[in-house]
Design an enzyme around this catalytic site. Sequence first.
Site, mmCIF file in Angstrom:
data_model
loop_
_atom_site.group_PDB
_atom_site.id
_atom_site.type_symbol
_atom_site.label_atom_id
_atom_site.label_comp_id
_atom_site.label_asym_id
_atom_site.label_seq_id
_atom_site.Cartn_x
_atom_site.Cartn_y
_atom_site.Cartn_z
ATOM 1 N N THR A 40 0.836 -1.207 0.000
ATOM 2 C CA THR A 40 0.000 0.000 0.000
ATOM 3 C C THR A 40 0.871 1.256 0.000
ATOM 4 O O THR A 40 0.581 2.225 -0.714
ATOM 5 C CB THR A 40 -0.914 0.003 1.249
ATOM 6 O OG1 THR A 40 -1.670 -1.200 1.254
ATOM 7 C CG2 THR A 40 -1.843 1.196 1.244
ATOM 8 N N HIS A 43 2.116 1.846 -3.408
ATOM 9 C CA HIS A 43 1.100 2.484 -4.263
ATOM 10 C C HIS A 43 1.101 3.997 -4.044
ATOM 11 O O HIS A 43 0.986 4.785 -4.979
ATOM 12 C CB HIS A 43 -0.301 1.942 -3.957
ATOM 13 C CG HIS A 43 -0.533 0.548 -4.453
ATOM 14 N ND1 HIS A 43 -0.563 0.234 -5.791
ATOM 15 C CD2 HIS A 43 -0.747 -0.609 -3.793
ATOM 16 C CE1 HIS A 43 -0.789 -1.064 -5.922
ATOM 17 N NE2 HIS A 43 -0.887 -1.598 -4.732
#
Length: 347
Positions: A40, A43
């Site tokens: 995450t 990202h």
Amino acid sequence: MKALVKTKPEAGLSLMNCPNPKPASSEVVVRVKATSLCGTDAHIYNWDEWASHRLQLPRIIGHEMCGEIVEAGSDVSSVKVGDFVAAESHLTCGTCFQCRTCQAHVCKNYRILGIDFDGSYAEYVALPERLLWKTNPAIPPEYACLQEPLGNAVDAALVEDVTGHTLLVNGCGPTGLFAIAISRISGASQILATDISEYRLNLARQLGADQVFNAKTLSPDDIGKAVLDMTGGDGVDAALEMSGHPDALHLAFRTVKNGGRVTLFGIPTGQVCFDLPNEIIFKGIRVDGVTGRRLFSTWYRLAGLFKAGLNIRPVVTHTISMNDFAKGFELVNSGQCGKVVMFPGGT
Ligand code: ZN
């Protein structure tokens, strides 16, 4: 304090001086000892489509952490200054249907550390008391910070009993690797694993996989046949899909035995088409979507697994100081790593 801040809607992070956090009455301030890089976070670092719609800037990111409490708000009672803690990253609302029916991991209104409020890529972080998880100080920080992502793997691997069962794990990123180690110590009889990185397949072997398949060099047909051969023609009891790749998704459904289960954790980038009658309905299988961790049952279960001897050390392949964050994200983007752990106070 020094912190890694997403300041602009573009790739990268800024290492900058920020004000030290002050605790609200129900919060503590933790001196971060170790904080790990998650998919995450990559990202957000890369600033992809999802991140650009999800985050409001500026934001100190990071949500996998451990550290020592250095200040506690006036209403805090369950922990004290000096305690070694990790943190659940999902701050649930406590009042929605899901929260009130023991399903807080899918709270409709949850807020996430390092996404919706400032996170752990910093020397200090303010955390609500109810997110804290007191941690055995004998666990070194580079492993203690991994309890949050380990909880995902506990949930994915043990959503059903694995004792004496055969498993296929597709995708040997950190969560897939954790799931292999957890399944092994929980009594799985045979663990097969796939990935496209030889580096990660080597780690899978170290964590207890009996046989690994490189999906870059072998076709899904070849892997499917080999898995059926190795399981007496029946297929595996459980397939854990940790990659999100469509070929791996279909491989999971194809190689699970009739009446078995498929657990979906990897996130595909687009829609995936299924042959529902042949892949799911006529096989009579169970399909679980796993998101986050069961709060807080997976944390308790993980503490027990550590006591039972769960060894996840091979997963931590790189430790870096916060100054070297760009190198860390290069590693994560390349796939030539297990977990990369950062030390905000320096290595
Ligand atoms: Zn809720």
